[in-house]
Write a protein that holds these residues in place. Structure first.
Motif, PDB file in Angstrom:
ATOM      1  N   SER A 187       0.801  -1.220   0.000  1.00 39.34           N
ATOM      2  CA  SER A 187       0.000   0.000   0.000  1.00 39.34           C
ATOM      3  C   SER A 187       0.834   1.271   0.000  1.00 39.34           C
ATOM      4  O   SER A 187       0.339   2.341  -0.361  1.00 39.34           O
ATOM      5  CB  SER A 187      -0.923   0.022   1.218  1.00 39.34           C
ATOM      6  N   SER A 188       2.112   1.189   0.407  1.00 35.61           N
ATOM      7  CA  SER A 188       2.971   2.367   0.398  1.00 35.61           C
ATOM      8  C   SER A 188       4.430   1.944   0.372  1.00 35.61           C
ATOM      9  O   SER A 188       4.769   0.814   0.762  1.00 35.61           O
ATOM     10  CB  SER A 188       2.702   3.266   1.616  1.00 35.61           C
ATOM     11  N   VAL A 189       5.304   2.869  -0.066  1.00 39.09           N
ATOM     12  CA  VAL A 189       6.736   2.598  -0.170  1.00 39.09           C
ATOM     13  C   VAL A 189       7.510   3.788   0.385  1.00 39.09           C
ATOM     14  O   VAL A 189       7.016   4.919   0.420  1.00 39.09           O
ATOM     15  CB  VAL A 189       7.158   2.329  -1.625  1.00 39.09           C
ATOM     16  N   ALA A 190       8.751   3.523   0.814  1.00 39.68           N
ATOM     17  CA  ALA A 190       9.621   4.580   1.327  1.00 39.68           C
ATOM     18  C   ALA A 190      11.062   4.183   1.082  1.00 39.68           C
ATOM     19  O   ALA A 190      11.385   2.995   0.948  1.00 39.68           O
ATOM     20  CB  ALA A 190       9.379   4.804   2.822  1.00 39.68           C
ATOM     21  N   THR A 191      11.947   5.179   1.045  1.00 45.97           N
ATOM     22  CA  THR A 191      13.354   4.888   0.832  1.00 45.97           C
ATOM     23  C   THR A 191      14.242   5.860   1.573  1.00 45.97           C
ATOM     24  O   THR A 191      13.927   7.052   1.689  1.00 45.97           O
ATOM     25  CB  THR A 191      13.709   4.929  -0.673  1.00 45.97           C
TER      26      THR A 191
END
Length: 390
Positions: free
Chosen positions: A223-227
Motif C-alpha cells: 500500500s505504500s513505499v519509502a526509501t
C-alpha cells in the motif's frame, strides 16, 4: 493538526535561534541537535508564515518545506534559504499550489494547470523547468502525486524530468539520491538505481538501470513505499512492514554488528571511568561457554518482515538517511537506526537497532497521524487524542 520536529537543526529546519537568523553557523549542540520533539508552530507564527489546519512537510538535508493547504495555499521554507540566512519565509511563487517536493537543489510545485521547478541555488524570477498540465474530463484537477507527474517523475537532481513506462501504472514513488522504489496500481513494488547495499531488494548488490519488480514480494499487494539513502521499506495491505538494504546503523531494525560494537565501546569507556572513580572492578566478561552466538545483519538484500508491535498494524513509514520511523494504526510513533542528532526523538543521542516507541507523544496524550523523515531529522503530525492501545 500540529507538527513536531527533532534531529538535525544546524540550519534552523526545526526552530530558529538568534545566531541562525544572523546567518552565523552555530556550534551550540542544543541548537544543532534537537533530541526532544519540538513544535514547529511557535516559530512560524512569529514570521511570515503561519501553520494551518491542513498541511504537509517535505524535507531535504538542509531545508524543510511546509505545504499549507487551504484557500490560500502556499509553501514556507525553513532552514538554509540563501547564502546569508537561515530563516522561515513564504515562497511567493507557490501561492495556489496543491503539492510540493524539495531537494538540496530544487523546489518543485504542482499547480492545477502546471508544474514548476525552481532552482534554490540561484535567485531567478522564472522557474528552471515547467510544463503545462491537462485536467482529466472526470476531474477538475490533474492526476499528480509528486514526485510522480504525467509520463514520468521529478528526480532529486538534473535532469529533473525522467520518463516512466505507462505500463507500470505507478501510483506512488519514493526517491533517494541514487535509487528509486515505485508502487504500481496492483500493489507490485519496483526498484531501480544503485544496488551496492542491497537497497533494491533483488537478493544481490547489482544496480538496475530500469524498474524491476521485487520478486520476493509477489503475491503480497503493498500500500505504500519509502526509501532512505541506502535502505528501503514498504507496507502491505494488511499493515505489515517490510525492510531491506543497509543496516550498518540499525536502520532496518535488525541486529547491527557495527552499532552494537559502538555501544559496547561507549559502555566500556563509561565502566572504565566508573572503575577509576569508585575503585571497583567492572563487571566480569562471561566465560567462553556462556556466550551466546548472535546473528548480525549488515546488508539485507531481500525484503524482511519487521514485527514492530504484534498488537498494532503499521499505517505509514518514512526513511531518513540512516534511520526509519513508522506510525501504527493506534497512533504511536516508533523510530530506530542512527540517532546521533536526536532524530529518533527519545530525548537522547543514542542509536538503536530495535524499534522503540517515542514516549513523548504518549505522555502528552497525542495521537500521531503522519511522519516524514529528513536525511538527519524527523517530523511528526499529531492530533490531541489519547491513544487507547498499550
Amino acid at each position: 493538526m500540529r507538527w513536531f520536529g527533532f534531529g538535525f537543526n544546524a540550519f534552523g529546519q526545526i526552530y530558529v535561534r538568534e545566531t541562525l537568523t544572523k546567518g552565523e553557523f552555530s556550534d551550540d549542540v542544543q541548537e544543532i541537535k534537537v533530541s526532544s520533539p519540538t513544535e514547529l508552530t511557535a516559530q512560524e507564527h512569529r514570521r511570515d508564515c503561519c501553520w494551518k489546519t491542513e498541511g504537509q512537510i517535505r524535507a531535504s538535508w538542509s531545508r524543510r518545506a511546509s505545504l499549507h493547504l487551504d484557500s490560500d495555499s502556499c509553501v514556507c521554507l525553513a532552514g538554509f534559504v540563501s547564502n546569508e540566512s537561515y530563516t522561515v519565509l513564504t515562497v511567493k511563487e507557490s501561492r495556489g499550489c496543491k503539492d510540493a517536493i524539495i531537494s538540496e537543489s530544487h523546489l518543485t510545485l504542482a499547480f492545477p494547470d502546471r508544474l514548476e521547478s525552481w532552482d534554490l541555488q540561484k535567485e531567478e524570477k522564472t522557474p528552471s523547468w515547467s510544463i503545462a498540465l491537462k485536467t482529466h474530463p472526470e476531474s477538475s484537477e490533474p492526476s499528480v502525486n509528486l514526485p510522480l507527474v504525467p509520463g514520468g517523475y521529478i528526480a532529486t537532481k538534473p535532469p529533473l524530468y525522467r520518463s516512466l513506462s505507462p505500463h507500470l501504472k505507478a501510483t506512488s514513488l519514493a526517491l533517494s539520491s541514487e535509487h528509486a522504489i515505485l508502487l504500481s496500481a496492483s500493489g507490485t513494488v519496483y526498484t531501480w538505481g544503485l544496488g551496492s547495499h542491497g537497497q533494491l531488494g533483488h537478493g544481490g548488490l547489482v544496480s538496475e538501470e530500469e524498474p524491476r519488480a521485487v520478486e520476493a514480494l509477489w503475491g503480497m499487494p503493498m500500500s505504500s513505499v519509502a526509501t532512505g539513502s541506502w535502505h528501503s521499506a514498504c507496507i502491505s495491505d494488511g499493515g505489515d512492514l517490510y525492510v531491506w538494504g543497509w543496516n550498518e546503523s540499525g536502520q532496518l531494525g535488525l541486529p547491527s554488528r557495527g552499532l552494537r560494537k559502538a555501544l559496547q565501546h561507549q559502555s566500556s569507556q563509561q565502566a572504565g571511568a566508573l572503575y577509576q572513580d569508585a575503585s571497583t572492578s567492572p563487571a566480569e566478561e562471561p566465560q567462553e561457554g556462556e556466550k551466546h552466538e548472535e546473528v548480525f545483519i549488515s546488508i539485507q538484500a531481500f525484503p524482511a518482515l519487521l514485527d514492530i508491535t504484534p498488537a498494532c498494524e503499521i499505517r505509514t513509514v518514512s526513511c531518513g538517511s540512516r534511520h526509519t520511523a513508522a506510525v501504527t494504526t493506534t497512533g504511536d510513533l516508533y523510530t530506530w537506526g542512527w540517532g546521533d542528532y536526536g532524530q529518533l526523538g527519545h530525548q537522547t543521542l543514542i542509536s538503536s537497532d530495535e524499534p522503540q516507541r517515542v514516549e513523548f507523544f504518549r505522555e502528552q496524550q497525542m495521537h500521531v497521524t503522519d511522519v516524514v523523515c529528513g536525511a538527519w531529522n524527523t517530523f511528526a503530525a499529531v492530533v490531541k487524542e489519547e491513544v487507547a492501545c498499550s
